[in-house]
Design a protein around this motif. Sequence first.
Motif, short mmCIF file in Angstrom:
data_model
loop_
_atom_site.label_atom_id
_atom_site.label_comp_id
_atom_site.label_asym_id
_atom_site.label_seq_id
_atom_site.Cartn_x
_atom_site.Cartn_y
_atom_site.Cartn_z
N THR A 1 74.20 7.53 54.95
CA THR A 1 72.88 7.75 55.54
C THR A 1 71.96 6.55 55.41
OG1 THR A 1 72.16 8.75 53.44
CG2 THR A 1 72.98 10.24 55.16
N GLY A 2 72.47 5.42 54.96
CA GLY A 2 71.62 4.25 54.80
C GLY A 2 72.03 3.45 53.58
N ALA A 3 71.07 2.80 52.95
CA ALA A 3 71.38 1.97 51.78
C ALA A 3 71.84 2.82 50.61
CB ALA A 3 70.16 1.16 51.39
N GLU A 4 71.40 4.06 50.55
CA GLU A 4 71.86 5.00 49.54
C GLU A 4 72.26 6.31 50.22
OE1 GLU A 4 69.43 3.76 45.50
OE2 GLU A 4 68.78 5.51 46.66
N THR A 5 73.38 6.85 49.78
CA THR A 5 73.85 8.12 50.34
C THR A 5 73.98 9.13 49.22
OG1 THR A 5 75.04 7.00 52.12
CG2 THR A 5 75.71 9.26 51.60
N ALA A 6 73.23 10.21 49.31
CA ALA A 6 73.32 11.29 48.32
C ALA A 6 74.47 12.21 48.69
CB ALA A 6 72.01 12.07 48.25
N VAL A 7 75.32 12.50 47.71
CA VAL A 7 76.48 13.37 47.92
C VAL A 7 76.36 14.56 46.97
CG1 VAL A 7 78.99 13.52 48.00
CG2 VAL A 7 77.86 11.33 48.48
N THR A 8 76.26 15.73 47.53
CA THR A 8 76.19 16.94 46.71
C THR A 8 77.61 17.47 46.53
OG1 THR A 8 74.01 17.44 47.60
CG2 THR A 8 75.15 19.22 46.48
N ILE A 9 78.00 17.65 45.27
CA ILE A 9 79.38 17.94 44.91
C ILE A 9 79.46 19.25 44.13
CG2 ILE A 9 81.41 17.07 43.67
CD1 ILE A 9 80.02 14.24 43.90
N TYR A 10 80.25 20.17 44.63
CA TYR A 10 80.51 21.42 43.92
C TYR A 10 81.72 21.22 43.03
CZ TYR A 10 81.62 26.34 43.03
OH TYR A 10 81.89 27.55 42.45
N MET A 11 81.55 21.44 41.72
CA MET A 11 82.64 21.26 40.76
C MET A 11 83.37 22.59 40.58
SD MET A 11 80.87 18.60 38.08
CE MET A 11 79.33 19.50 37.88
N GLU A 12 84.54 22.68 41.19
CA GLU A 12 85.26 23.95 41.23
C GLU A 12 85.64 24.46 39.85
OE1 GLU A 12 88.36 24.45 44.18
OE2 GLU A 12 87.70 22.63 45.20
N ASN A 13 85.86 23.57 38.90
CA ASN A 13 86.30 23.99 37.58
C ASN A 13 85.32 24.95 36.92
OD1 ASN A 13 87.22 21.11 38.20
ND2 ASN A 13 88.72 21.73 36.66
N THR A 14 84.02 24.69 37.10
CA THR A 14 83.01 25.47 36.39
C THR A 14 81.94 26.07 37.29
OG1 THR A 14 81.76 23.45 35.98
CG2 THR A 14 83.29 24.16 34.25
N GLY A 15 81.99 25.81 38.59
CA GLY A 15 81.00 26.37 39.48
C GLY A 15 79.65 25.67 39.45
N GLN A 16 79.61 24.47 38.88
CA GLN A 16 78.37 23.70 38.83
C GLN A 16 78.25 22.82 40.08
OE1 GLN A 16 79.76 22.42 34.67
NE2 GLN A 16 77.68 21.65 34.86
N THR A 17 77.03 22.36 40.32
CA THR A 17 76.78 21.41 41.39
C THR A 17 76.17 20.14 40.80
OG1 THR A 17 76.41 23.18 42.99
CG2 THR A 17 75.58 21.02 43.56
N ALA A 18 76.64 19.00 41.27
CA ALA A 18 76.12 17.71 40.85
C ALA A 18 75.71 16.92 42.09
CB ALA A 18 77.16 16.93 40.05
N ARG A 19 74.77 16.01 41.89
CA ARG A 19 74.39 15.12 42.97
C ARG A 19 74.65 13.68 42.56
NH1 ARG A 19 68.31 15.09 44.54
NH2 ARG A 19 68.23 13.57 42.86
N ALA A 20 75.45 13.00 43.36
CA ALA A 20 75.74 11.58 43.12
C ALA A 20 75.03 10.76 44.19
CB ALA A 20 77.25 11.33 43.19
N THR A 21 74.47 9.63 43.77
CA THR A 21 73.82 8.72 44.72
C THR A 21 74.66 7.45 44.80
OG1 THR A 21 71.64 9.61 44.18
CG2 THR A 21 71.72 7.48 45.29
N VAL A 22 75.21 7.19 46.00
CA VAL A 22 76.15 6.10 46.21
C VAL A 22 75.49 5.02 47.06
CG1 VAL A 22 78.44 5.47 47.10
CG2 VAL A 22 78.06 7.75 46.12
N GLN A 23 75.58 3.78 46.64
CA GLN A 23 75.08 2.67 47.45
C GLN A 23 76.06 2.42 48.59
OE1 GLN A 23 73.78 -0.78 45.17
NE2 GLN A 23 73.50 0.51 43.34
N THR A 24 75.53 2.31 49.83
CA THR A 24 76.39 2.13 51.00
C THR A 24 75.87 0.97 51.85
OG1 THR A 24 75.14 4.03 51.91
CG2 THR A 24 77.39 4.42 51.19
N ASP A 25 76.82 0.31 52.54
CA ASP A 25 76.46 -0.89 53.29
C ASP A 25 76.14 -0.56 54.75
OD1 ASP A 25 78.90 -0.57 54.65
OD2 ASP A 25 79.94 -2.08 53.46
#
Length: 360
Positions: free
Chosen positions: A116-140
């Motif tokens: 989505t631009g210089a930074e891309t937020a990725v919302t990740i569902y962790m199947e092992n425990t049912g938690q959700t995490a958000r990772a922010t990835v730098q993208t070109d």
Amino acid sequence: MSERGGVACTWMRGGTSKGGYFLAADLPADPAERDAFLLTVMGSPDPLQIDGMGGGDPLRSKVAVVQKSARPGVDVDYLFLQVMVDTATVTDAQNCGNILAGVGPFAIERGLIVATGAETAVTIYMENTGQTARATVQTDAHGQPIYAGETAIDGVPGTAAAIPLLFSDTAGSTCGALLPTGRVVDEVNGVAATLIDNGMPCVIMDAADFGISGTESREALDADTALKARLEAIRLLVGPMMNLGDVTEKSVPKMTLVSAPTKAGAAISTRSFIPHRCHATIGVLAAVTVATAAMLEGSPAHRLARMPAAAGEPGGALTVGVEQPSGITQAALQLDTAGGVAQAGIIRTARKLMQGEVFA
């Protein structure tokens, strides 16, 4: 699977771990067939994993299975699998916050989400425990992950692009409650222990109760068979107490020995077992859990810790340095109005090592 019998795979370092990242659709749908395939890919069981991709250590024998999510507000689903080194076991009994760091870049690389631009937020569902995490990835400018950067994390040489990870609702993710017994301290085999789960089930004990300083090297602790036998006896007893059942063949709970910090910037020192070998560092969610335990008055961690001045201030934020054999892992805690932990975060890095096909 290709005509040659290979399966598409990306090998990545995520945080202080590394392993294989697969699309769920590329692996056998049957869990038993999938696990048999992954054991062969890694070369388990064998202490060197010489006939596979594994690195002869639990930190280098890990797998991420990723797919586009159908859950509202979630980009991808992530299943973590720990492939044991010495036994023919693949377990999904835990999360891995280090391997999680590579899930966002992998999802972008494989086209599961669009940058989505210089930074891309990725919302990740962790199947092992049912938690959700958000990772922010730098993208070109081409929509691809940027791996190069200036962020250093202890346990990894050099620097790379920062990948902030933010966790919510981690308390009791596996055990059903932050303190599954309802107590800050339980006595198990004569040892005071905090049984706690703030993203990773951990048993936290004073290293001195085992006749050690807690500053010993990983190699020295791995060679201490009497110590490891005592830890395993306690681990087997606390499994049912933590709502984990029989943990004989499970990778949780993690056994963590704590002591006063020895390094500037650290609040507590740790030696963590995963569960039978001393960890070269400490897992992301284990660090969050130890930091949380250090805030609980009466716990072994609280008694030994040198917490930041802001610790426990309602609505505040603090960074807790968790010392481990390779350096310090910084866990960022956001407190709620009662002084408890509302959210936890950490900064990791990742790097793509190989992309191609793996054979079993």
